[in-house]
Scaffold this active site. Structure first.
Site, PDB file in Angstrom:
ATOM      1  N   CYS A 132       0.855  -1.190   0.000  1.00  6.04           N
ATOM      2  CA  CYS A 132       0.000   0.000   0.000  1.00  6.04           C
ATOM      3  C   CYS A 132       0.887   1.235   0.000  1.00  6.04           C
ATOM      4  O   CYS A 132       1.971   1.218   0.578  1.00  6.04           O
ATOM      5  CB  CYS A 132      -0.898   0.000   1.238  1.00  6.04           C
ATOM      6  SG  CYS A 132      -2.159   1.288   1.180  1.00  6.04           S
ATOM      7  N   CYS A 139      -0.947   1.198  10.789  1.00  6.39           N
ATOM      8  CA  CYS A 139      -1.206  -0.002   9.991  1.00  6.39           C
ATOM      9  C   CYS A 139       0.096  -0.652   9.546  1.00  6.39           C
ATOM     10  O   CYS A 139       0.946   0.002   8.945  1.00  6.39           O
ATOM     11  CB  CYS A 139      -2.055   0.366   8.778  1.00  6.39           C
ATOM     12  SG  CYS A 139      -2.230  -0.988   7.614  1.00  6.39           S
ATOM     13  N   CYS A 361      -7.174  -7.059  11.864  1.00  9.26           N
ATOM     14  CA  CYS A 361      -7.067  -5.821  11.114  1.00  9.26           C
ATOM     15  C   CYS A 361      -5.679  -5.201  11.192  1.00  9.26           C
ATOM     16  O   CYS A 361      -5.143  -5.040  12.279  1.00  9.26           O
ATOM     17  CB  CYS A 361      -8.047  -4.826  11.717  1.00  9.26           C
ATOM     18  SG  CYS A 361      -9.354  -4.449  10.627  1.00  9.26           S
TER      19      CYS A 361
END
Ligand code: SF4
Length: 392
Positions: A132, A139, A361
């Protein structure tokens, strides 16, 4: 005497056969005509037959398409493929979460996670990119460089692999185990909207996997210029990776905010096609201790989303090696949720799932990549030691 070398064979690039699983209905019709499988006037009917075999029955062998003539099946097998990608690793958590590491091409590995008892029956979290570019600071996936966008076939393959594993072919009308799809895996889906939209067309088609678009959620960090196109093209449910109520903090947590600050983002959300009480936006809010979890912030959140048909998913932070963030205390999370609830917003606290297999997550891929990297380093070291001792 002159000698000429025929280099035509050597230089011709080897073209991999097209995987029909990644084509939309229109793409499938065109591909059949181009490969001379059928004339244009018969393409619609032929494509419908093939479509059902691929997306309703889940076959991976043209020979099983029993209502298609033998010669045509042979021609299909010659021109195309239906092969599934390789499953490099399959892990099942104590809580039933299943994580698949899928190799779709050399060097291209993605993770998909099936979470039972989420949504109507069970949700599959799919990836849209490898790595990403957005570097959200909480994250772990964001610490990985972008390798590339996934193709439509690679996105659809994640669903097919999970359905193979759940034994969910042909598409059952009721009692499905995989009832929802969430684009919340690796990557920013709106940076790969064309392929994401085609994949949604394929998996929602009534004569195939037939998942309702209302059960397909696309989560974005806030690529504002693409929000409208997402709604128009896919009619998917919208989720926003929000995590902060003011620009100063969101600039840090979700750096894309510097490009599309909160006022633009909220205006884009309010204009999302089809927004209604029955089609609510989901705001995702990761709970970070001492960062964004105070009662004042909860009240600011209520103000920010005022008037938007929405709910807020509170996500206890999943720590990963090297991060400075910590998860908020449970009491703090409950107090935060109570303020939202009182203001009329459903605010479920998402129970962390699949933590033992690093499927929760924000933990996707990175750990398995790290483990493989450390195995590689160990192997290289061992090789060096062998070389050194041989040289001594
Ligand atoms: S939260 Fe999503 S958009 Fe942000 S870095 Fe992670 S994968 Fe990328």
């Amino acid at each position: 005497m002159s000698i000429t070398l025929d280099l035509s064979r050597a230089s011709a690039p080897v073209k991999a056969p097209v995987n029909l699983s990644g084509l939309t209905r229109e793409g499938l019709r065109n591909a059949l005509v181009e490969a001379n499988i059928c004339p244009p006037e018969k393409a619609k009917m032929r494509a419908s037959q093939v479509w059902r075999w691929i997306h309703h029955y889940g076959v991976t062998d043209f020979a099983l398409m029993s209502d298609i003539g033998k010669e045509t099946r042979a021609a299909l097998a010659e021109a195309f493929t239906l092969a599934r990608p390789e499953i490099v690793e399959r892990q099942v958590s104590k809580d039933g979460t299943r994580k698949y590491l899928i190799r779709t091409a050399p060097g291209i590995e993605v993770e998909a996670v099936y979470i039972p008892d989420v949504g109507r029956a069970g949700a599959l979290c799919v990836s849209s990119q490898v790595g990403c570019t957005l570097n959200c600071t909480f994250c772990h996936t964001g610490t990985q460089k972008l390798v590339r966008n996934l193709t439509t076939a690679e996105i659809v393959a994640q669903v097919q692999v999970a359905r193979d594993d759940l034994d969910e072919w042909p598409s059952p009308k009721e009692d499905r185990r995989l009832s929802n799809i969430v684009f919340m895996g690796m990557g920013e889906p709106l940076y790969n909207l064309d392929h994401v939209a085609d994949a949604i067309d394929i998996i929602s088609d009534n004569e195939g996997i037939a998942l309702s678009r209302r059960r397909i959620t696309v989560s974005t960090s806030g690529v504002v210029p693409q929000l409208h196109a997402l709604g128009e093209r896919t009619a998917a449910m919208l989720a926003i990776s929000l995590h902060a109520t003011n620009d100063a903090l969101r600039d840090v947590l979700v750096p894309l905010n510097k490009k599309y600050p909160l006022d633009q983002l909220m205006a884009g959300i309010r204009a999302y096609p089809g927004l209604a009480n029955t089609r609510r936006v989901t705001f995702e809010y990761v709970m970070l201790k001492g960062v964004n979890d105070s009662p004042d912030e909860a009240r600011a959140l209520v103000k920010l989303i005022e008037g938007i048909p929405s709910k807020v998913n509170l996500i206890p932070f999943n720590p990963w090696p090297g991060t400075d963030y910590e998860c908020s205390d449970w009491k703090t999370i409950e107090r935060f949720a109570a303020i939202l609830n009182k203001a009329g917003y459903a605010s479920p606290i998402r129970t962390p799932r699949g933590r033992d297999i690093l499927a929760a997550c924000g933990q996707l891929k990175s750990e398995s990549e790290k483990q493989r990297a450390s195995a590689r380093i160990k192997a290289e070291r061992a090789e060096r030691d062998v070389d050194d001792s041989a040289a001594a």
